[in-house]
Structures are given as C-alpha cells and as structure tokens.
Motif scaffolding. Structure first.
Motif, PDB file in Angstrom:
ATOM      1  N   MET A 112       0.828  -1.209   0.000  1.00  0.00           N
ATOM      2  CA  MET A 112       0.000   0.000   0.000  1.00  0.00           C
ATOM      3  C   MET A 112       0.863   1.260   0.000  1.00  0.00           C
ATOM      4  N   ALA A 113       1.897   1.262   0.824  1.00  0.00           N
ATOM      5  CA  ALA A 113       2.772   2.438   0.892  1.00  0.00           C
ATOM      6  C   ALA A 113       3.433   2.712  -0.454  1.00  0.00           C
ATOM      7  N   GLY A 114       3.925   1.662  -1.109  1.00  0.00           N
ATOM      8  CA  GLY A 114       4.533   1.866  -2.419  1.00  0.00           C
ATOM      9  C   GLY A 114       3.541   2.386  -3.431  1.00  0.00           C
ATOM     10  N   ASN A 115       2.327   1.829  -3.432  1.00  0.00           N
ATOM     11  CA  ASN A 115       1.306   2.234  -4.395  1.00  0.00           C
ATOM     12  C   ASN A 115       0.873   3.683  -4.177  1.00  0.00           C
ATOM     13  N   LEU A 116       0.705   4.078  -2.920  1.00  0.00           N
ATOM     14  CA  LEU A 116       0.305   5.459  -2.630  1.00  0.00           C
ATOM     15  C   LEU A 116       1.435   6.439  -2.939  1.00  0.00           C
ATOM     16  N   ALA A 117       2.650   6.096  -2.542  1.00  0.00           N
ATOM     17  CA  ALA A 117       3.765   7.037  -2.676  1.00  0.00           C
ATOM     18  C   ALA A 117       4.125   7.301  -4.129  1.00  0.00           C
ATOM     19  N   LEU A 118       3.995   6.291  -5.007  1.00  0.00           N
ATOM     20  CA  LEU A 118       4.360   6.536  -6.404  1.00  0.00           C
ATOM     21  C   LEU A 118       3.398   7.522  -7.065  1.00  0.00           C
ATOM     22  N   CYS A 119       2.186   7.680  -6.498  1.00  0.00           N
ATOM     23  CA  CYS A 119       1.249   8.678  -7.028  1.00  0.00           C
ATOM     24  C   CYS A 119       1.700  10.096  -6.700  1.00  0.00           C
ATOM     25  N   ALA A 226      -8.279  -7.697  -5.226  1.00  0.00           N
ATOM     26  CA  ALA A 226      -9.003  -6.455  -5.475  1.00  0.00           C
ATOM     27  C   ALA A 226      -8.040  -5.287  -5.710  1.00  0.00           C
ATOM     28  N   VAL A 227      -7.009  -5.164  -4.882  1.00  0.00           N
ATOM     29  CA  VAL A 227      -6.064  -4.057  -5.071  1.00  0.00           C
ATOM     30  C   VAL A 227      -5.123  -4.334  -6.232  1.00  0.00           C
ATOM     31  N   LEU A 228      -4.826  -5.612  -6.474  1.00  0.00           N
ATOM     32  CA  LEU A 228      -3.932  -5.947  -7.576  1.00  0.00           C
ATOM     33  C   LEU A 228      -4.542  -5.523  -8.902  1.00  0.00           C
ATOM     34  N   SER A 229      -5.813  -5.876  -9.117  1.00  0.00           N
ATOM     35  CA  SER A 229      -6.475  -5.517 -10.363  1.00  0.00           C
ATOM     36  C   SER A 229      -7.011  -4.100 -10.333  1.00  0.00           C
ATOM     37  N   GLY A 230      -7.502  -3.664  -9.150  1.00  0.00           N
ATOM     38  CA  GLY A 230      -8.130  -2.361  -9.085  1.00  0.00           C
ATOM     39  C   GLY A 230      -7.170  -1.195  -9.203  1.00  0.00           C
ATOM     40  N   VAL A 231      -5.994  -1.277  -8.560  1.00  0.00           N
ATOM     41  CA  VAL A 231      -5.115  -0.106  -8.541  1.00  0.00           C
ATOM     42  C   VAL A 231      -3.659  -0.403  -8.898  1.00  0.00           C
ATOM     43  N   MET A 232      -3.157  -1.600  -8.593  1.00  0.00           N
ATOM     44  CA  MET A 232      -1.748  -1.830  -8.907  1.00  0.00           C
ATOM     45  C   MET A 232      -1.506  -1.861 -10.412  1.00  0.00           C
ATOM     46  N   LEU A 233      -2.452  -2.405 -11.169  1.00  0.00           N
ATOM     47  CA  LEU A 233      -2.308  -2.357 -12.621  1.00  0.00           C
ATOM     48  C   LEU A 233      -2.267  -0.917 -13.121  1.00  0.00           C
ATOM     49  N   LYS A 234      -2.958  -0.018 -12.408  1.00  0.00           N
ATOM     50  CA  LYS A 234      -3.021   1.386 -12.838  1.00  0.00           C
ATOM     51  C   LYS A 234      -1.691   2.096 -12.617  1.00  0.00           C
ATOM     52  N   ALA A 235      -0.796   1.500 -11.814  1.00  0.00           N
ATOM     53  CA  ALA A 235       0.537   2.090 -11.689  1.00  0.00           C
ATOM     54  C   ALA A 235       1.243   2.094 -13.035  1.00  0.00           C
ATOM     55  N   GLY A 236       0.987   1.074 -13.855  1.00  0.00           N
ATOM     56  CA  GLY A 236       1.543   1.068 -15.208  1.00  0.00           C
ATOM     57  C   GLY A 236       0.980   2.196 -16.046  1.00  0.00           C
ATOM     58  N   THR A 237      -0.327   2.458 -15.914  1.00  0.00           N
ATOM     59  CA  THR A 237      -0.934   3.577 -16.642  1.00  0.00           C
ATOM     60  C   THR A 237      -0.320   4.901 -16.220  1.00  0.00           C
TER      61      THR A 237
END
Length: 577
Positions: A112-119, A226-237
C-alpha cells in the motif's frame, strides 16, 4: 489552524507513507495487535491529502540522491482512487477469515505504501523506488497461505516482475542519459519509449505480456486480488503518462503500434475470458481487455501530439472507473461465495459488471464518452476503425460479465461459519457508491461535459445497444448450454503460456527434488582390504553452506525480514543525508 491552501506539497507524500508505520508495527510483537487493527485505515490520510493538499511539487534532496514529490491533477486522481480501493480492501480483509493476519497486513501495508507514494512522485528515481516496493511486496500477498498452486503462481508473478523491473530501470536510465546529452535524442528517445512501453505493458497485462495476470489473481486472497487488479495495474498507466514523451512536436513511431496492441488486448481478453471456469480468472481476463482500451488512448496521444492532453484525461478517467468497478467485482465474488443469500449480492454486482460495458448513469458511460472524444481524431484509418470496433468491444465486455455472473451464481454453497460481517459488506457498498457517483461529481470540466452528454438520446442508444446485444447473445448461449457447456475450460487459464509454464514448473520442481534428496552412500567393495577402524572424528563446526542455510531460514521468517528491511532503509537514508 493552517489553511488548507497553504499545506506544503510534501504533506501528501508524508501521508502516503503512513502505511510504512503499520507495516513496521505488524513485525514487532509489542505493536502487532494495534497495527493489525489500524492497517485497514492506513490509506485514509492519503485520501485526505488528495482532497486537501493543493497542486505543487518540492524537491527532497536527502532521499535517495534526491527525488521530487508533490501533486498535480493526474496524481491527485490516481491517489484518490488508490486510497479508496486500499481502504475498501483493508476493511474487507478486517471482516474476513484470513490466516496469519499479522503477516498479511504487514505485506498489505508495505505494498500500500509503495502504491500510494508513487502517485506523489514526479521524477523517475522516486517513481521506480516505490513502484518496486509495491511490486515486490505483492509477491508475499500472492503466495499468502501457502500451497502448491500459490507457489507456482508466485514463481510466475515474480518472474514477470523482475523482467519488468529490469526493463523499467533500463528505460529510466536511457531517459537520464538523453537528459544529460550522452547520446543522440533521435536514437535514445525511441529506445527509452520502447523499454517503458514493454515494462509498463507487463504491469498492465497487455496482450503477449499478460501471462502472470490470470495465474496470480485466482490464488491471491480476495482483498489482495481487489487491489492488484483495481489499482496496482493502474501504476503502469500512471507510469506511461508520467514518462512517455507525449505531446512533443514530432510524432512517436510507436503510436499506431500501441493502438493496435490496445485493440488486440481488448478483444483477446474478452475472447479467452468467456471460456474460463473460475470467476476470478474471468475478471483477470476482463482486466486485460479493459486495460487495452486505456492503451488505445495512450497510443492515440503518442501518434497525434495535439491529442496527448485528451489522451491523458481519457486514460485517467478510465483508470478510475475501471479501478472502482473491478475492485467491487473481486470483493463481491468472495462476498457472494460466503453469503447464504446470494441473489441480493448478484443484483448488486450487476452494477459494476454492466458499468464496465458502459451502462448509462454509471461511471462506464462517462468513461467511454471521454475515451471516444480522445480517440475520435486518431491518425489515418484508425479513427474509423475505432469508431466501429469500440462498441463491439463493449459487446465482448457484456459477454464476459455475463459469464462472470453465471459462474458466481453457480458457485458452491456458502459455509455458514464464514458469513461476511458488516465490515466486508460495507467495503463493497463503498465501492458500489463510487462506481455509481464518482465520475458524476468529478470536478474536471471534460468529465462534467461527458456526464451531461451521456444523457442525450444519441449516446443512450450508443450505450444500450452493445449491452443489449451482449445480453441477447449470452441468453442464446445459455439456452443452448447443453451444447455450449462442452467448450467451457477448453482454453487453460494461462492460455498460450500454459505449456511454457508447465515446462518451467516441471524443471524447477525436478531440480528441487534432486537438491532435497541426499546422495546415496557408496557401498564398500566386496574385495576391498580390511583396514583398522579409525577413531571417531571429533565434532566439527557447521560448514559454510550449513551456516548459509541457517541464515536463509532465519531471513525467511517474515518479521525478521521486514525488520531487516526497515533497518536497511534507515541506514540508506542516513547515508543519503
């Protein structure tokens, strides 16, 4: 009280790193209980920052040789999406029977921290650090709970992750070399673009690079899926938006190729997904298909520089729409399986399922109009082709969602001991509200314009006929199920990768068996001369290999591993300072 408009830009970044505290707390015995209870809400400060912190950026020279943090419109949208989905998934996990909760929430918080911080990072170094933190810690979520299926899925996932990380850091190095004038831009520019497209294409599950997606999704715990498909894939976007050279005066040679791959993903994901027999695998192929539409928008912006801002808006809006809908579907799959009354859950799941196909008055209708506006001026014959093919892709999405709902309805009966609690139900309800309302209250003018446009008779018909056609085809298939049911499962979950994965798993497992089996002791020759018995050797110190094995076993204990990572992070920060 500090006025919200004067909050410094680093506030959002600091809020994004709050989950690191819960990750560390889960590793320590004294704080483990409190950290597990607080982990589901660790993304709430980041959500508050996305709402309150104004646009701006600031350099952080003491962190990792210097990174830049802050928020802009794109980062704010992604940060809001990521925070909402992680909070919903955390609440669902808190109300679910998950084994080894401290380990799960420790890894959950780290990802979660990595996903939030990269935004909240706008430079390549910072983005890569937190992208890697998110991707690598997710391996622990995929294999959580153990078992042969999870170990195999973990191997596939980590292989794709390492390949993607290598390509990503190579592409970012090439960008840095071009910025320093090391080589000619005409050579380095296309090289960096190609590397980034493949690296982020792996994360987004672009066709040909999607092999890990239908393998990892079904075996991971539902909140992780849920987070893998819902938001982690969006890190690529987000990575594509941040670092591709869109909007430049000259066109990018990969633009039309990216459009083609996006369309191929959209149709391939739907075509393979309808043959699957596991609901979460169907949703994985739906992600391949839906992320393909985002790729089409990115490709259009690369091919026509003037369309890059519209393409970024379309990709962002579609990412928010898909992230909320897909997270709701993954959590709803488990909710239906654990509920004694399945019909209300299926009715609720129909909203995000049909929203993905463009249901009017839901987020999908707005997202598809924004996408159509961005791709309407695609170069050459692509404009007419997209005009004709995008509605057909919506028919495929409807068929895919009909298959998903059928599999959920026909799933095994629920165990009354695992009936979901109010936290799990509330988490799904939160996402359903997001699917229905988010894009209608979006402050951006382009989105408000698309929301109003979606209510016109012309666009209502354009949204309804693909859904109606898909429902009609699905009904015909169901009526002929005595014949069509024999085709279910004819395509394995790994599709074209299945023989490759089977061969690789076989080789690895055979090697593990050979290593684990002790070598046979050679028999004494019959005619060997007798020798006097040697004295019993004195016990010796453990061999270097044995010591390394003991050290490895200690590091595989997850509290030890996370504590060591925290210590290493502190040392690196001190060295950087």
């Amino acid at each position: 009280m500090i006025p919200l408009s004067t909050l410094p830009a680093w506030t959002a970044f600091a809020a994004a790193l709050v989950p690191l505290l819960t990750a560390a707390g889960c590793a320590l015995p004294l704080t483990r209980g409190s950290a597990v209870r607080l982990a589901p809400l660790a993304a709430v400060p980041a959500l508050a920052a996305a709402v309150a912190v104004p646009d701006g950026s600031i350099a952080v020279p003491w962190l990792a040789s210097g990174i830049e943090v802050g928020l802009d419109g794109t980062g704010r949208a992604f940060l809001s999406l990521v925070a909402v989905v992680w909070t919903a998934a955390g609440l669902y996990a808190a109300g679910s029977p998950i084994v080894d909760r401290a380990r799960f929430f420790g890894l959950f918080s780290l990802a979660m921290a990595g996903n939030l911080a990269l935004c909240c990072t706008t430079d390549p170094v910072g983005f890569y650090i937190f992208f890697a933190m998110m991707a690598l810690s997710t391996y622990g979520l995929v294999v959580h709970g153990g078992g042969e299926a999870k170990r195999r899925a973990g191997r596939v996932y980590i292989a794709f992750v390492v390949a993607g990380e290598a390509l990503l850091i190579s592409g970012l190095f090439v960008i840095g070399a071009a910025a320093l004038g090391v080589g000619a831009d005409s050579i380095l520019g296309p090289i960096s673009t190609a590397l980034l497209l493949v690296a982020f294409g792996i994360k987004m599950g672009t066709v040909g690079l999607h092999g890990w997606l239908p393998i990892a999704h079904p075996v991971a715990p539902t909140p992780a899926s849920a987070v893998l498909s819902g938001v982690m894939l969006k890190a690529g976007t987000l990575g594509l938006i941040r670092f591709l050279p869109g909007g430049q005066a000259e066109t990018i040679p990969f633009g039309t190729i990216v459009i083609a791959f996006g369309l191929a993903s959209a149709f391939y994901g739907a075509a393979v997904g309808v043959f699957q027999t596991v609901p979460k695998t169907v949703l994985a192929y739906s992600s391949v298909s839906q992320l393909g539409l985002i790729t089409v928008a990115i490709g259009t912006g690369l091919a026509v520089p003037d369309l890059w801002p519209a393409a970024v808006t379309a990709a962002t809006v579609y990412a928010v729409h898909h992230g909320l809908a897909k997270a709701a579907l993954f959590l709803g799959t488990d909710l239906a399986a654990r509920s004694t009354r399945r019909t209300p859950v299926l009715v609720a799941l129909s909203l995000p399922a049909l929203a993905l196909a463009g249901l009017p008055l839901a987020s999908g209708a707005v997202a598809k109009i924004v996408l159509k506006e961005a791709t309407g001026s695609a170069p050459g014959a692509w404009s007419a082709a997209l005009e004709a093919l995008l509605p057909i892709a919506a028919v495929g999405t409807t068929l895919l969602m009909a298959r998903f709902l059928y599999l959920v309805a026909m799933g095994p009966k629920a165990d009354r001991k695992s009936v979901p609690g109010p936290l799990a139900v509330g988490a799904v309800a939160l996402l359903l509200i997001g699917v229905g309302a988010t894009l209608w209250i979006w402050p951006a003018g382009e989105v408000r314009y698309a929301a109003e446009k979606s209510l016109q008779a012309k666009y209502l018909w354009a949204a309804f006929w693909p859904i109606g056609s898909g429902i009609a085809i699905a009904s015909a298939v169901w009526a002929a199920r005595a014949t069509t049911s024999r085709f279910a499962g004819v395509i394995p979950s790994a599709d074209v990768y299945a023989p490759v994965f089977a061969w690789a798993h076989g080789r690895l497992e055979e090697r593990e068996r050979r290593v684990a089996t002790p070598l046979p002791t050679p028999a004494t020759p019959i005619l060997a001369p007798e020798r006097p018995a040697a004295a019993e050797p004195a016990p010796s110190e453990p061999s270097l290999l044995a010591r390394a094995g003991l050290l490895e076993s200690a590091l595989l204990n997850w509290p030890t591993a996370i504590s060591a990572l925290c210590v290493l992070a502190v040392l690196l920060l001190l060295l950087a300072a």
